[in-house]
Write a protein that holds these residues in place. Structure first.
Motif, PDB file in Angstrom:
ATOM      1  N   ALA A 217      25.069  17.636  -1.565  1.00  0.00           N
ATOM      2  CA  ALA A 217      25.961  16.495  -1.412  1.00  0.00           C
ATOM      3  C   ALA A 217      25.514  15.402  -2.362  1.00  0.00           C
ATOM      4  O   ALA A 217      24.457  15.485  -2.994  1.00  0.00           O
ATOM      5  N   VAL A 218      26.339  14.376  -2.458  1.00  0.00           N
ATOM      6  CA  VAL A 218      25.974  13.176  -3.209  1.00  0.00           C
ATOM      7  C   VAL A 218      26.272  11.984  -2.309  1.00  0.00           C
ATOM      8  O   VAL A 218      27.267  11.985  -1.576  1.00  0.00           O
ATOM      9  N   ARG A 219      25.397  10.998  -2.332  1.00  0.00           N
ATOM     10  CA  ARG A 219      25.630   9.804  -1.521  1.00  0.00           C
ATOM     11  C   ARG A 219      24.933   8.620  -2.168  1.00  0.00           C
ATOM     12  O   ARG A 219      24.065   8.789  -3.038  1.00  0.00           O
ATOM     13  N   VAL A 220      25.321   7.440  -1.750  1.00  0.00           N
ATOM     14  CA  VAL A 220      24.662   6.228  -2.204  1.00  0.00           C
ATOM     15  C   VAL A 220      23.610   5.846  -1.169  1.00  0.00           C
ATOM     16  O   VAL A 220      23.929   5.581  -0.009  1.00  0.00           O
ATOM     17  N   GLU A 221      22.354   5.893  -1.576  1.00  0.00           N
ATOM     18  CA  GLU A 221      21.248   5.485  -0.710  1.00  0.00           C
ATOM     19  C   GLU A 221      21.176   3.957  -0.736  1.00  0.00           C
ATOM     20  O   GLU A 221      21.005   3.348  -1.790  1.00  0.00           O
ATOM     21  N   PRO A 222      21.349   3.288   0.405  1.00  0.00           N
ATOM     22  CA  PRO A 222      21.325   1.820   0.403  1.00  0.00           C
ATOM     23  C   PRO A 222      19.939   1.290   0.069  1.00  0.00           C
ATOM     24  O   PRO A 222      18.930   1.994   0.187  1.00  0.00           O
ATOM     25  N   ALA A 223      19.883   0.031  -0.352  1.00  0.00           N
ATOM     26  CA  ALA A 223      18.601  -0.613  -0.592  1.00  0.00           C
ATOM     27  C   ALA A 223      17.770  -0.554   0.685  1.00  0.00           C
ATOM     28  O   ALA A 223      18.287  -0.683   1.797  1.00  0.00           O
ATOM     29  N   VAL A 224      16.461  -0.331   0.515  1.00  0.00           N
ATOM     30  CA  VAL A 224      15.611  -0.133   1.684  1.00  0.00           C
ATOM     31  C   VAL A 224      14.226  -0.710   1.414  1.00  0.00           C
ATOM     32  O   VAL A 224      13.737  -0.710   0.280  1.00  0.00           O
ATOM     33  N   ARG A 225      13.623  -1.232   2.454  1.00  0.00           N
ATOM     34  CA  ARG A 225      12.223  -1.676   2.397  1.00  0.00           C
ATOM     35  C   ARG A 225      11.376  -0.586   3.049  1.00  0.00           C
ATOM     36  O   ARG A 225      11.644  -0.176   4.197  1.00  0.00           O
ATOM     37  N   LEU A 226      10.364  -0.115   2.331  1.00  0.00           N
ATOM     38  CA  LEU A 226       9.534   0.977   2.818  1.00  0.00           C
ATOM     39  C   LEU A 226       8.105   0.502   3.068  1.00  0.00           C
ATOM     40  O   LEU A 226       7.506  -0.176   2.228  1.00  0.00           O
ATOM     41  N   ALA A 227       7.570   0.893   4.220  1.00  0.00           N
ATOM     42  CA  ALA A 227       6.131   0.803   4.460  1.00  0.00           C
ATOM     43  C   ALA A 227       5.556   2.166   4.098  1.00  0.00           C
ATOM     44  O   ALA A 227       6.058   3.197   4.571  1.00  0.00           O
ATOM     45  N   TYR A 228       4.533   2.184   3.255  1.00  0.00           N
ATOM     46  CA  TYR A 228       4.091   3.475   2.721  1.00  0.00           C
ATOM     47  C   TYR A 228       2.574   3.490   2.533  1.00  0.00           C
ATOM     48  O   TYR A 228       1.908   2.448   2.454  1.00  0.00           O
ATOM     49  N   THR A 229       2.037   4.693   2.443  1.00  0.00           N
ATOM     50  CA  THR A 229       0.661   4.890   2.010  1.00  0.00           C
ATOM     51  C   THR A 229       0.641   6.035   1.009  1.00  0.00           C
ATOM     52  O   THR A 229       1.423   6.995   1.124  1.00  0.00           O
ATOM     53  N   VAL A 248       0.722   4.849   8.937  1.00  0.00           N
ATOM     54  CA  VAL A 248       1.801   3.933   8.561  1.00  0.00           C
ATOM     55  C   VAL A 248       2.487   3.394   9.809  1.00  0.00           C
ATOM     56  O   VAL A 248       2.767   2.191   9.917  1.00  0.00           O
ATOM     57  N   GLU A 249       2.771   4.260  10.769  1.00  0.00           N
ATOM     58  CA  GLU A 249       3.410   3.814  12.015  1.00  0.00           C
ATOM     59  C   GLU A 249       2.551   2.767  12.730  1.00  0.00           C
ATOM     60  O   GLU A 249       3.074   1.753  13.233  1.00  0.00           O
ATOM     61  N   GLN A 250       1.250   3.000  12.774  1.00  0.00           N
ATOM     62  CA  GLN A 250       0.343   2.053  13.428  1.00  0.00           C
ATOM     63  C   GLN A 250       0.367   0.710  12.707  1.00  0.00           C
ATOM     64  O   GLN A 250       0.400  -0.354  13.329  1.00  0.00           O
ATOM     65  N   TRP A 251       0.370   0.742  11.385  1.00  0.00           N
ATOM     66  CA  TRP A 251       0.393  -0.492  10.589  1.00  0.00           C
ATOM     67  C   TRP A 251       1.698  -1.248  10.814  1.00  0.00           C
ATOM     68  O   TRP A 251       1.696  -2.472  10.944  1.00  0.00           O
ATOM     69  N   VAL A 252       2.803  -0.522  10.843  1.00  0.00           N
ATOM     70  CA  VAL A 252       4.114  -1.146  11.058  1.00  0.00           C
ATOM     71  C   VAL A 252       4.123  -1.911  12.380  1.00  0.00           C
ATOM     72  O   VAL A 252       4.564  -3.067  12.451  1.00  0.00           O
ATOM     73  N   ALA A 253       3.629  -1.272  13.434  1.00  0.00           N
ATOM     74  CA  ALA A 253       3.595  -1.928  14.745  1.00  0.00           C
ATOM     75  C   ALA A 253       2.682  -3.151  14.721  1.00  0.00           C
ATOM     76  O   ALA A 253       3.015  -4.202  15.289  1.00  0.00           O
ATOM     77  N   ALA A 254       1.515  -3.034  14.056  1.00  0.00           N
ATOM     78  CA  ALA A 254       0.567  -4.146  14.002  1.00  0.00           C
ATOM     79  C   ALA A 254       1.119  -5.341  13.235  1.00  0.00           C
ATOM     80  O   ALA A 254       0.765  -6.491  13.515  1.00  0.00           O
ATOM     81  N   GLU A 255       2.013  -5.062  12.270  1.00  0.00           N
ATOM     82  CA  GLU A 255       2.597  -6.126  11.452  1.00  0.00           C
ATOM     83  C   GLU A 255       3.847  -6.737  12.087  1.00  0.00           C
ATOM     84  O   GLU A 255       4.483  -7.617  11.504  1.00  0.00           O
ATOM     85  N   GLY A 256       4.201  -6.281  13.276  1.00  0.00           N
ATOM     86  CA  GLY A 256       5.370  -6.819  13.956  1.00  0.00           C
ATOM     87  C   GLY A 256       6.684  -6.372  13.351  1.00  0.00           C
ATOM     88  O   GLY A 256       7.706  -7.059  13.477  1.00  0.00           O
ATOM     89  N   LEU A 257       6.693  -5.207  12.716  1.00  0.00           N
ATOM     90  CA  LEU A 257       7.901  -4.645  12.113  1.00  0.00           C
ATOM     91  C   LEU A 257       8.446  -3.531  12.987  1.00  0.00           C
ATOM     92  O   LEU A 257       7.795  -3.080  13.932  1.00  0.00           O
ATOM     93  N   GLU A 258       9.637  -3.050  12.627  1.00  0.00           N
ATOM     94  CA  GLU A 258      10.251  -1.920  13.323  1.00  0.00           C
ATOM     95  C   GLU A 258      10.601  -0.835  12.316  1.00  0.00           C
ATOM     96  O   GLU A 258      10.996  -1.141  11.182  1.00  0.00           O
ATOM     97  N   VAL A 259      10.461   0.411  12.741  1.00  0.00           N
ATOM     98  CA  VAL A 259      10.929   1.532  11.919  1.00  0.00           C
ATOM     99  C   VAL A 259      12.448   1.516  11.928  1.00  0.00           C
ATOM    100  O   VAL A 259      13.085   1.421  12.981  1.00  0.00           O
ATOM    101  N   ALA A 260      13.060   1.608  10.733  1.00  0.00           N
ATOM    102  CA  ALA A 260      14.511   1.443  10.606  1.00  0.00           C
ATOM    103  C   ALA A 260      15.210   2.699  10.106  1.00  0.00           C
ATOM    104  O   ALA A 260      16.368   2.641   9.693  1.00  0.00           O
ATOM    105  N   GLY A 261      14.537   3.840  10.148  1.00  0.00           N
ATOM    106  CA  GLY A 261      15.167   5.072   9.675  1.00  0.00           C
ATOM    107  C   GLY A 261      14.170   6.211   9.658  1.00  0.00           C
ATOM    108  O   GLY A 261      12.986   6.033   9.986  1.00  0.00           O
ATOM    109  N   PRO A 262      14.626   7.391   9.269  1.00  0.00           N
ATOM    110  CA  PRO A 262      13.742   8.555   9.279  1.00  0.00           C
ATOM    111  C   PRO A 262      12.647   8.464   8.220  1.00  0.00           C
ATOM    112  O   PRO A 262      12.829   7.860   7.166  1.00  0.00           O
ATOM    113  N   CYS A 263      11.498   9.074   8.530  1.00  0.00           N
ATOM    114  CA  CYS A 263      10.374   9.065   7.600  1.00  0.00           C
ATOM    115  C   CYS A 263      10.686   9.919   6.381  1.00  0.00           C
ATOM    116  O   CYS A 263      11.607  10.745   6.381  1.00  0.00           O
ATOM    117  N   ARG A 264       9.889   9.722   5.328  1.00  0.00           N
ATOM    118  CA  ARG A 264      10.135  10.423   4.071  1.00  0.00           C
ATOM    119  C   ARG A 264       8.851  10.615   3.293  1.00  0.00           C
ATOM    120  O   ARG A 264       7.842   9.951   3.560  1.00  0.00           O
TER     121      ARG A 264
END
Length: 293
Positions: A217-229, A248-264
């Motif tokens: 398929a082809v799709r437009v991936e929207p702009a996204v902010r990623l927490a990564y290691t 990464v999940e632990q860091w996200v929680a510690a920083e007061g953020l939320e996971v907003a989509g599937p991991c990659r």
């Protein structure tokens, strides 16, 4: 004495053959049904099975292969080959066993860390950061796949997509893989391989032509902010990569953020050329500011 009687006198009953071959009569019946070891003669009236003495070697070989926990299908492959080829098939099976045991050993160590409360120590080696990725056009290939099939499929699918990108204005960013659901030995995803491309119109033409063949398929991936290691080639292997995602999940929680989509996983290096300790991949989660109650 009839010819049939003479033949039967030269053969062993299933009980006598089982004792000589050190197998049970039940196992012999199973091997017959699977085509691994057929009786030399079966009485049409009584159904009794008879074996030749020279079949003992094959029967013992089946038993020895089964002591390696070799599935019956693989036993048939070994028995169906001859000489060096049979030995190569056995070697191939054993290499698979050793690879599986090595993976299980690593998983056991990982689980020991979790069960003993040392998870934080495992996570400390991963440095987590944030990156903003702009919207882009991606061509994709999707599949439901179990964990043991995943590495081969990722390599093959990204290879096909990178080849296809030549028709779509070229590769316009690092290839990545999205896990839309859990992938394990018991859960099969689905998983989506993605390659950013430069020409959306050409990409849509490509998808219309080959979409059914590869679930593309082809799709437009929207702009996204990623927490990564960032991890090395050695750390991509299971279960090391699990610790990276959890860090990464632990860091996200510690920083007061939320996971907003599937991991990659984002692959930015030449996999074939990279050494075990070379960085090759970012494991990441889309994130957003935590919602206030």
């Amino acid at each position: 004495m009839t010819e049939e009687g003479v033949v039967r006198e030269e053969l062993l009953t299933i009980g006598a053959f089982a004792a000589r071959a050190r197998l049970s009569a039940k196992a012999l019946r199973l091997y017959d049904r699977l085509g691994l070891l057929a009786p030399a003669y079966v009485d049409e009236v009584s159904g009794y099975r008879y074996y030749r003495a020279e079949q003992v070697e094959r029967a013992r070989l089946v038993a020895l292969l089964r002591q390696l926990d070799m599935p019956l299908g693989r036993v048939a492959e070994v028995l169906g080959a001859e000489g060096p080829e049979a030995a190569e098939r056995l070697a191939g099976y054993w290499a698979d066993v050793e690879a599986r045991v090595a993976g299980q050993r690593t998983l056991a160590e990982y689980l020991r860390g979790r069960l003993s409360g040392r998870s934080s120590e495992m996570y400390e080696k991963f440095v987590v950061g944030i990156v903003d990725v702009p919207a882009r056009v991606v061509i994709t290939e999707s599949r439901h796949t179990l964990a043991d099939e995943l590495p081969a499929w990722i390599g093959a699918s990204l290879g096909r997509l990178e080849e296809a990108a030549r028709e779509c204005g070229g590769v316009a960013g690092a290839p990545f893989v999205v896990y839309h659901s859990e992938v394990s030995t018991e859960s099969d995803g689905p998983t989506e391989s993605c390659v950013p491309v430069a020409d959306e119109a050409a990409a849509r033409e490509w998808a219309a032509r080959v979409g059914r063949a590869w679930e593309s398929a082809v799709r437009v991936e929207p702009a996204v902010r990623l927490a990564y290691t960032r991890i090395t080639k050695a750390q991509v292997a299971h279960p090391q990569i699990l610790a990276a995602f959890e860090a990464v999940e632990q860091w996200v929680a510690a920083e007061g953020l939320e996971v907003a989509g599937p991991c990659r996983e984002v692959y930015f290096a030449d996999w074939e050329a990279a050494g075990a300790q070379d960085p090759v991949c970012d494991v990441a989660f889309p994130v957003r500011s935590a919602s206030r109650p």
